[in-house]
Each structure stands twice: as structure tokens, then as C-alpha cells.
Write a protein that holds these residues in place. Structure first.
Motif, PDB file in Angstrom:
ATOM      1  N   LEU A 462      54.725 -19.359  -4.880  1.00 51.64           N
ATOM      2  CA  LEU A 462      53.804 -18.067  -4.373  1.00 51.64           C
ATOM      3  C   LEU A 462      54.617 -16.787  -4.691  1.00 51.64           C
ATOM      4  N   GLN A 463      55.878 -16.743  -4.118  1.00 51.02           N
ATOM      5  CA  GLN A 463      56.721 -15.656  -4.431  1.00 51.02           C
ATOM      6  C   GLN A 463      57.059 -15.266  -5.908  1.00 51.02           C
ATOM      7  N   ALA A 464      57.209 -16.438  -6.693  1.00 49.59           N
ATOM      8  CA  ALA A 464      57.357 -16.175  -7.950  1.00 49.59           C
ATOM      9  C   ALA A 464      56.364 -15.432  -8.788  1.00 49.59           C
ATOM     10  N   LEU A 465      55.123 -15.815  -8.154  1.00 48.46           N
ATOM     11  CA  LEU A 465      53.969 -15.409  -8.805  1.00 48.46           C
ATOM     12  C   LEU A 465      53.565 -13.976  -8.397  1.00 48.46           C
ATOM     13  N   GLU A 466      53.862 -13.719  -7.082  1.00 53.44           N
ATOM     14  CA  GLU A 466      53.964 -12.486  -6.650  1.00 53.44           C
ATOM     15  C   GLU A 466      54.818 -11.470  -7.321  1.00 53.44           C
ATOM     16  N   GLY A 467      55.916 -12.024  -7.677  1.00 51.88           N
ATOM     17  CA  GLY A 467      56.912 -11.279  -8.218  1.00 51.88           C
ATOM     18  C   GLY A 467      56.366 -10.558  -9.449  1.00 51.88           C
TER      19      GLY A 467
END
Length: 527
Positions: A462-467
Motif C-alpha cells: 500500500l505504501q508503495a502504491l501511495e508513493g
């Protein structure tokens, strides 16, 4: 006309809406999200079993400057000096009269203790220049040095330098752009139509990989001409936010202030790029103490008062600043200036620090104060560095600072905004590779499964997509209309063959992108 995009699942990344199966679009904006069964439109685009996310935005790339960087021989796969010499010799045999011998992507690991020079790589006999992979260093042939009038060391406004031998003769090794520009300004001018064609091909390929936008860290000539031409032809498939560059030797603020707000339908000048320091591999990153070569003890802007004054004037003008800072001291000093500006004048602009390669715990925590976002490029870590620390970055820094390297997860845990990008052409632009490697902390297709320093700094899926979505929008101050799928937001979508939040990172790296959608219109059909 209303358009309804239907998929098996829609990750809106909007707390008010969560997941959905339909996105309703009108006039380039999201009108509604929810169950596809509850939405109706003039036109329906059914993506079947695909998964929709907000469109991916590369937080740091060089789409125009990169066209010049990538001219010539791609030396990124060269593993020793023999490979380099062979590649250059082959290209030299194919040169047309008047052409320069050019190369790019050279990893300093090939020198294996040999001092970088034109002689070492066989760059002799013709005008030529080879860019190292970080583009902060270059090697010029003796003929190119002669054309540029370089016959010895020079003083520069920045920490750039011309490497010379014991007799004061230039070796061809040029560190930082103020030195390399003495040579590159003599390169033959590219043909405008060929450049426009390459620019269009690049942007279409970027859209094919899932990108709907990018933060471009340049606005070099002929950026304005190219982007206007492509837009007039209806061939600009992505949104571009440009940031013209301010350098120590060309620090006229009016030059970078004048184009602010200049825009077209899908592009806009939205900030300024500056450099606090250089790179670890070149010995020009600003460190708290010297690297293994005794280097890294000064900033690129030697006059820090001038640097601070430039940032202050830009802040007061409400201009977003993106500052390249790689070394631990460079990061600390830049963040301190942004903290002071925010405290003294308030949050007048949205600032960010680029790269952030090594930093101690106390500086990690200070990113949580919100004075600057962290803009990072995971492939800098996973594409060039090695778990055994035999790469030049690790060798120069030593174990302590390597252990403090690339702390993306810890920055997120501290409350920092962490935008992800590629820094193309320094590293590949494919966002799927970056999202995968950010989770693995190694390159997804490397045989050695050992993660690179500090596996606790890995990002979640999720954090990678949010990045590439919500965090990218926060970094550029566009969170009110980009980064999520919600009513009133830009209808920029990336459509995946499967769910990027549930597939394993190795699968994600090669997961087909079904299409990308900008302002409601499909711009790439790849699967």
C-alpha cells in the motif's frame, strides 16, 4: 458526455470511499465512485477482471534532459573496462563525419581501483564524452577537451572540478555539471524533429508502463517547444509538472521565476529544482565526515548564504522547491533551512528533498515535522548496490552510513510524505519495478535474495502504491485534486491486470497494465 469505467475492483485511496467497482467521469473529472450497478453513463468502458487505481505519477524524472543524456552508446551493462572499451570502439567505427563519440550509463564499479580517465576507457582519437550513470560526472576525450579549451584546473562557483594528473594535465574526468558543461555546450545540436519524435515515443512508453503523470526535474531548452508541439499534435499522453533548475553558477532567480505557472492542457511549470550537493559515487555528496577517499566535505553551493537567500526568496514567492540532497550533512542542512522558513514565514510553498540516500535517526524523525517531503528513488538502492557492499556507493560510505541508507519505511513511520520516482534516465522509469523493489529492498530479478541495507525500511504494498499516488500529490501540493479517486478529482487511472496490493512483488514487477486513462480518456492500451 459521461463515461463509466467498470472493473472487478477500484482502489480509490480515498478514506470516504474505500473500494468500489465503478468510476464515473465527466469533463475529465471524477463525478462519482461506487458500485458500478448504481452508476449510469452515456458510455461504458468495462475493464472486466482488471483492477483500477489512481493514476501513477513519477515523483522525479528528466524527460527532456534525458533525451540528451541517452544519446550514444548505452554502457549501463558494462561490467569492466574491457566491456567499455569494446562498446566505444564499435561505436567509433560507425561514426559519421562531424559526429561525436558519446556514451552514457557508465557505472564507476568498472574502474575497480583505476582512476577514471579518457585513457582508461579508450576514449581517444575523436571528440567524445561519456556520462557516468549518475550524470554528475563525465569523461571527455583529449580532442573534446581541446575544443572546449580545457588545458588545466579551473575555479568554479560550485564544488565542480577538472581532474588533472601530477603534471597538471586534464585526465578527461569532469565532476559535476559546471565542469562537464564546458564540453557538452560544444556538442552538435540535435535535429528538432528527431528530438520531438523521441520525446513522444518516450512519453508513450511511460504511459504504457502505467504512468499518467510525472514531476519533471528540468525545463531545459527545448522543453517548452517540445511539449507545446506534442500537445498541438494531440500526442501528449501524460501530465507533466516541470521544475526549471537553478545552479550555483547560474543563480539568477528571475530566470526560474519567470516561467512559473506557464502551462498547457496537460503540463505546467510548478516549481524550481536546486542542488545542495552531488553524489556519493563522485565524492561530491556533502557528508558529516569524509568518505573512504577523503572526499565529501563541502556542498555543491559553496556559498551557503546565497543558497539560503535563494530558497528564502522562492519560499516568499510561494514557489515549490525541490532540493537535491544525498549526503547526511546535505540533507540535515537543507531540512534545517526549510524548518526555519516554515517557522518564520509559514507554509507558503510545498518543498521537498530529493534522493535522501543516507541519514541518521535524528534527521529521519525531523522529516515528520512536515517542512519538506521526502522524494526517493528506490532503484538507486536496488539497481546499483550489492548486498556484499562491493559497489562503489557502499565502499565510499562505509558500514555505518550504509546501514543508515535508503530509509523509506522509517521515513513513513516518522510521519513524512514519501513520494516515489525513477530519476530516469539514471534508472529505469517503470513504476512497477520501483514499487516491487521498494517492498523487497533488492532488485526483483536478482538471483541473490538478500535485501540491501536496513530491511526494516521496506515499504508495504500500500505504501508503495501511495508513493506514486497520494504521496506524490502531497509532495507537489496537488492533493486537493490528484492522487485519489473521488468526486472532483482528475480522472487519471491506471488499470491493472490484477491487484497490485495483493500480488507478490516479483509478480507486480511484470504485472500487465491494461490501460492508462488521463482526464477520463484512455491513452495507452497495452494488454
Amino acid at each position: 458526455m459521461t463515461i463509466l469505467h467498470i472493473a472487478r475492483l477500484v482502489h480509490t485511496l480515498d478514506p470516504a470511499h474505500g473500494s468500489a467497482t465503478g468510476v464515473l467521469v465527466e469533463d475529465g473529472r471524477v463525478v462519482a465512485v461506487g458500485s458500478a450497478a448504481d452508476l449510469s453513463a452515456d458510455r461504458v468502458i468495462d475493464h472486466g477482471d482488471a483492477v483500477i487505481t489512481p493514476g501513477l505519477v513519477d515523483g522525479h524524472t528528466h524527460p527532456v534532459h534525458g533525451l540528451g543524456i541517452t544519446a550514444g552508446v548505452d554502457l549501463s551493462t558494462a561490467r569492466d573496462l574491457g566491456d567499455v572499451r569494446a562498446g566505444l570502439a564499435s561505436a567509433r567505427d560507425r561514426l559519421e563525419p562531424g559526429q561525436w563519440l558519446r556514451g552514457w550509463g557508465l557505472n564507476p564499479i568498472v574502474f575497480a581501483g583505476v582512476t577514471p580517465s579518457a585513457e582508461a576507457i579508450g576514449l581517444v582519437g575523436v571528440p567524445g564524452i561519456v556520462l557516468l550513470y549518475d550524470v554528475h560526472s563525465a569523461i571527455a576525450s583529449p580532442e573534446a577537451l581541446q575544443i572546449a579549451g580545457i588545458d588545466g584546473p579551473r575555479d568554479f562557483a560550485s564544488s565542480a572540478r577538472i581532474e588533472c594528473d601530477a603534471d597538471g594535465r586534464p585526465t578527461g574526468y569532469l565532476l559535476e555539471s559546471e565542469a562537464s558543461r564546458l564540453v557538452t555546450k560544444h556538442l552538435p545540436a540535435p535535429i528538432a524533429e528527431e528530438l520531438a519524435s523521441r520525446f513522444g515515443e518516450l512519453l508513450r512508453a511511460m504511459a504504457d508502463s502505467g504512468l499518467t503523470g510525472m514531476h519533471a526535474m528540468d525545463f531545459n531548452d527545448p522543453a517548452h517547444e517540445l511539449v507545446t508541439l506534442l500537445e498541438e499534435r494531440g500526442d501528449l499522453p501524460v501530465r507533466i509538472g516541470f521544475n526549471p533548475v537553478l545552479m550555483p553558477d547560474h543563480d539568477d532567480l528571475d530566470v526560474v521565476l519567470a516561467p512559473q505557472g506557464l502551462s498547457g492542457r496537460r503540463w505546467r511549470v510548478e516549481g524550481v529544482k536546486l542542488f545542495m550537493d552531488g553524489t556519493i559515487d563522485g565524492g561530491t555528496a556533502w557528508l558529516e565526515y569524509a568518505d573512504a577517499h577523503g572526499e565529501g566535505l563541502e556542498p555543491l553551493w559553496r556559498d551557503l548564504d546565497r543558497f539560503r537567500d535563494a530558497l528564502t526568496r522562492l519560499h516568499l514567492a510561494g514557489v515549490n522547491c525541490a532540493v537535491h540532497a544525498i549526503g547526511d550533512r546535505g540533507i540535515r542542512e537543507t531540512l534545517a533551512i526549510f524548518d526555519d522558513l516554515r517557522t518564520q514565514y509559514g507554509p507558503l510553498a510545498r518543498h521537498r528533498i530529493e534522493h535522501i540516500e543516507t541519514l541518521p535517526d535524528e534527521v529521519v524523525s525531523r522529516f515528520g515535522h512536515g517542512a519538506a517531503a521526502a522524494s526517493v528513488q528506490p532503484l538507486h538502492c536496488t539497481f546499483f548496490n550489492r548486498p556484499d557492499r562491493s559497489d562503489s556507493w557502499s565502499q565510499r560510505l562505509g558500514d555505518i552510513r550504509v546501514d543508515h541508507g535508503f530509509r523509506w519505511g522509517e521515513l513513513r513511520a516518522a510521519g513524512a510524505v514519501v513520494a516515489l520516482g525513477s530519476d530516469w534516465p539514471i534508472a529505469p522509469y517503470d513504476p512497477r519495478w520501483t514499487m516491487a523493489d521498494a517492498q523487497l529492498r533488492r532488485h526483483f530479478d536478482h538471483a541473490d535474495p538478500t535485501p540491501l541495507p536496513s530491511s526494516s525500511s521496506a515499504l508495504t504494498a500500500l505504501q508503495a502504491l501511495e508513493g506514486y499516488t497520494t504521496q506524490a500529490a502531497l509532495a507537489s501540493g496537488e492533493e486537493s485534486h490528484r492522487g485519489r479517486l473521488a468526486p472532483g478529482f482528475d480522472a487519471d487511472l491506471t488499470v491493472w491486470a490484477d491487484d497490485p496490493l495483493t500480488v507478490d512483488p516479483q509478480t507486480l514487477a511484470e504485472l500487465p497494465v491494461v490501460t492508462t486513462v488521463v482526464a477520463g480518456d484512455p491513452v495507452a492500451l497495452t494488454a
